[in-house]
Scaffold this motif. Sequence first.
Motif, PDB file in Angstrom:
ATOM      1  N   MET A   1       0.840  -1.164   0.000  1.00 64.92           N
ATOM      2  CA  MET A   1       0.000   0.000   0.000  1.00 64.92           C
ATOM      3  C   MET A   1       0.888   1.231   0.000  1.00 64.92           C
ATOM      4  N   GLU A   2       0.513   2.166  -0.778  1.00 59.74           N
ATOM      5  CA  GLU A   2       1.222   3.443  -0.863  1.00 59.74           C
ATOM      6  C   GLU A   2       0.261   4.565  -0.476  1.00 59.74           C
ATOM      7  N   PHE A   3       0.794   5.573   0.196  1.00 61.01           N
ATOM      8  CA  PHE A   3      -0.010   6.712   0.605  1.00 61.01           C
ATOM      9  C   PHE A   3       0.531   7.986  -0.025  1.00 61.01           C
ATOM     10  N   CYS A   4      -0.354   8.922  -0.273  1.00 58.57           N
ATOM     11  CA  CYS A   4       0.002  10.201  -0.883  1.00 58.57           C
ATOM     12  C   CYS A   4       0.858  11.003   0.095  1.00 58.57           C
ATOM     13  N   PRO A   5       2.037  11.469  -0.347  1.00 56.59           N
ATOM     14  CA  PRO A   5       2.881  12.264   0.544  1.00 56.59           C
ATOM     15  C   PRO A   5       2.300  13.653   0.809  1.00 56.59           C
ATOM     16  N   THR A   6       1.373  14.115  -0.029  1.00 56.69           N
ATOM     17  CA  THR A   6       0.787  15.440   0.122  1.00 56.69           C
ATOM     18  C   THR A   6      -0.360  15.440   1.133  1.00 56.69           C
ATOM     19  N   GLY A  22       2.537   2.078 -15.827  1.00 54.21           N
ATOM     20  CA  GLY A  22       1.653   2.007 -14.671  1.00 54.21           C
ATOM     21  C   GLY A  22       1.974   3.147 -13.721  1.00 54.21           C
ATOM     22  N   ARG A  23       0.992   3.532 -12.908  1.00 58.65           N
ATOM     23  CA  ARG A  23       1.228   4.649 -12.009  1.00 58.65           C
ATOM     24  C   ARG A  23       0.315   4.562 -10.789  1.00 58.65           C
ATOM     25  N   PHE A  24       0.725   5.257  -9.740  1.00 54.11           N
ATOM     26  CA  PHE A  24      -0.098   5.476  -8.570  1.00 54.11           C
ATOM     27  C   PHE A  24      -0.630   6.894  -8.660  1.00 54.11           C
ATOM     28  N   PHE A  25      -1.902   7.089  -8.299  1.00 56.02           N
ATOM     29  CA  PHE A  25      -2.454   8.444  -8.318  1.00 56.02           C
ATOM     30  C   PHE A  25      -3.363   8.641  -7.116  1.00 56.02           C
ATOM     31  N   CYS A  26      -3.535   9.894  -6.739  1.00 51.32           N
ATOM     32  CA  CYS A  26      -4.351  10.258  -5.591  1.00 51.32           C
ATOM     33  C   CYS A  26      -5.699  10.775  -6.074  1.00 51.32           C
ATOM     34  N   CYS A  29      -6.005  14.813  -4.217  1.00 53.27           N
ATOM     35  CA  CYS A  29      -5.213  15.897  -4.823  1.00 53.27           C
ATOM     36  C   CYS A  29      -4.698  15.431  -6.186  1.00 53.27           C
ATOM     37  N   GLU A  30      -3.820  16.146  -6.775  1.00 53.11           N
ATOM     38  CA  GLU A  30      -3.363  15.816  -8.128  1.00 53.11           C
ATOM     39  C   GLU A  30      -2.028  15.083  -8.143  1.00 53.11           C
ATOM     40  N   TYR A  31      -1.681  14.401  -7.053  1.00 57.00           N
ATOM     41  CA  TYR A  31      -0.396  13.709  -6.976  1.00 57.00           C
ATOM     42  C   TYR A  31      -0.408  12.469  -7.871  1.00 57.00           C
ATOM     43  N   VAL A  32       0.677  12.301  -8.656  1.00 51.06           N
ATOM     44  CA  VAL A  32       0.841  11.132  -9.525  1.00 51.06           C
ATOM     45  C   VAL A  32       2.277  10.638  -9.366  1.00 51.06           C
ATOM     46  N   CYS A  33       2.422   9.344  -9.227  1.00 49.76           N
ATOM     47  CA  CYS A  33       3.739   8.733  -9.106  1.00 49.76           C
ATOM     48  C   CYS A  33       3.862   7.687 -10.208  1.00 49.76           C
ATOM     49  N   GLN A  34       4.730   7.930 -11.181  1.00 52.32           N
ATOM     50  CA  GLN A  34       4.949   7.001 -12.280  1.00 52.32           C
ATOM     51  C   GLN A  34       5.797   5.823 -11.793  1.00 52.32           C
TER      52      GLN A  34
END
Length: 109
Positions: A1-6, A22-26, A29-34
Amino acid sequence: MEFCPTCGTLLRYELPHMDRLGRFFCLTCEYVCQIDSKVKIKRKQHLAKKALDPIFSEDDKKNWPTTEATCPKCGFGKAAFYQMQIRSADEPMTTFYECLDCGRQWRED
């Protein structure tokens, strides 16, 4: 599990599509982690069995009291026994028997 740092919200995973990785997104907010590359974790660990010491030695067994109990294997009528509390305190003790003829061990709860 990953959590948004923002904002700390649980990140969602989006599968790779066409040329997009593939990516993780919140969702908040608009946080995106490729995700740049595939992560492959493969690890085999062989477990070694630990040698167990007997609870009672042969000298202890010589001092066990004997009773008239029929062995389920050979039918001999005498067995050495000991009692132990292996379940909760409100349950009765468990009696362990060992046949004096063939050495077969059994228990009665």
